[in-house]
Design a protein around this motif. Sequence first.
Motif, PDB file in Angstrom:
ATOM      1  N   GLU A  30       0.835  -1.200   0.000  1.00 48.92           N
ATOM      2  CA  GLU A  30       0.000   0.000   0.000  1.00 48.92           C
ATOM      3  C   GLU A  30       0.871   1.252   0.000  1.00 48.92           C
ATOM      4  O   GLU A  30       0.519   2.267  -0.602  1.00 48.92           O
ATOM      5  N   ASP A  31       2.041   1.167   0.652  1.00 51.35           N
ATOM      6  CA  ASP A  31       2.931   2.333   0.694  1.00 51.35           C
ATOM      7  C   ASP A  31       3.405   2.713  -0.711  1.00 51.35           C
ATOM      8  O   ASP A  31       3.492   3.896  -1.049  1.00 51.35           O
ATOM      9  N   VAL A  32       3.672   1.734  -1.547  1.00 50.97           N
ATOM     10  CA  VAL A  32       4.085   2.010  -2.923  1.00 50.97           C
ATOM     11  C   VAL A  32       2.920   2.649  -3.686  1.00 50.97           C
ATOM     12  O   VAL A  32       3.100   3.626  -4.419  1.00 50.97           O
ATOM     13  N   ALA A  33       1.718   2.123  -3.476  1.00 44.99           N
ATOM     14  CA  ALA A  33       0.528   2.692  -4.121  1.00 44.99           C
ATOM     15  C   ALA A  33       0.349   4.153  -3.708  1.00 44.99           C
ATOM     16  O   ALA A  33       0.022   5.008  -4.531  1.00 44.99           O
ATOM     17  N   ASP A  34       0.582   4.447  -2.429  1.00 46.94           N
ATOM     18  CA  ASP A  34       0.461   5.830  -1.937  1.00 46.94           C
ATOM     19  C   ASP A  34       1.481   6.751  -2.601  1.00 46.94           C
ATOM     20  O   ASP A  34       1.156   7.868  -3.003  1.00 46.94           O
ATOM     21  N   ILE A  35       2.718   6.276  -2.711  1.00 44.81           N
ATOM     22  CA  ILE A  35       3.779   7.083  -3.332  1.00 44.81           C
ATOM     23  C   ILE A  35       3.444   7.356  -4.795  1.00 44.81           C
ATOM     24  O   ILE A  35       3.544   8.491  -5.272  1.00 44.81           O
ATOM     25  N   CYS A  39       2.711  10.938  -6.672  1.00 42.36           N
ATOM     26  CA  CYS A  39       3.472  11.379  -7.844  1.00 42.36           C
ATOM     27  C   CYS A  39       2.540  11.750  -8.995  1.00 42.36           C
ATOM     28  O   CYS A  39       2.739  12.765  -9.667  1.00 42.36           O
ATOM     29  N   LEU A  40       1.531  10.931  -9.222  1.00 43.05           N
ATOM     30  CA  LEU A  40       0.586  11.213 -10.301  1.00 43.05           C
ATOM     31  C   LEU A  40      -0.202  12.488 -10.007  1.00 43.05           C
ATOM     32  O   LEU A  40      -0.409  13.320 -10.889  1.00 43.05           O
ATOM     33  N   ARG A  41      -0.625  12.644  -8.758  1.00 45.74           N
ATOM     34  CA  ARG A  41      -1.392  13.832  -8.363  1.00 45.74           C
ATOM     35  C   ARG A  41      -0.573  15.105  -8.598  1.00 45.74           C
ATOM     36  O   ARG A  41      -1.112  16.121  -9.036  1.00 45.74           O
ATOM     37  N   GLU A  42       0.734  15.030  -8.350  1.00 48.53           N
ATOM     38  CA  GLU A  42       1.600  16.195  -8.532  1.00 48.53           C
ATOM     39  C   GLU A  42       1.672  16.660  -9.981  1.00 48.53           C
ATOM     40  O   GLU A  42       1.941  17.829 -10.244  1.00 48.53           O
ATOM     41  N   ILE A  43       1.421  15.776 -10.926  1.00 50.38           N
ATOM     42  CA  ILE A  43       1.429  16.191 -12.328  1.00 50.38           C
ATOM     43  C   ILE A  43       0.008  16.289 -12.891  1.00 50.38           C
ATOM     44  O   ILE A  43      -0.192  16.356 -14.093  1.00 50.38           O
TER      45      ILE A  43
END
Length: 82
Positions: A30-35, A39-43
């Motif tokens: 889940e931590d990888v999914a959160d990261i 990242c996607l949200r930032e772009i």
Amino acid sequence: EAEDEDLEADPSEEWNEDEPVVEVWKGNGEDVADILSKCLREIGIGSHKLSEAGIWRLVVRPQKEARAKEIVREVVEATPPE
């Protein structure tokens, strides 16, 4: 005005469950999914996390699939193995 800025900052807030999605990542962390989601949200790409039997999936809208997969690949390949 501030509300409009908030919506622009977080495209995930406008998620509609009835719209089609495509999977851009699947794994057991889940931590990888959160990261990746961050990242996607930032772009400016909204994403959604789904979990089933301990497997996490990250989905995006079909029109964002190519760019999202490119970002996911870059992030995953840059992450050292645990």
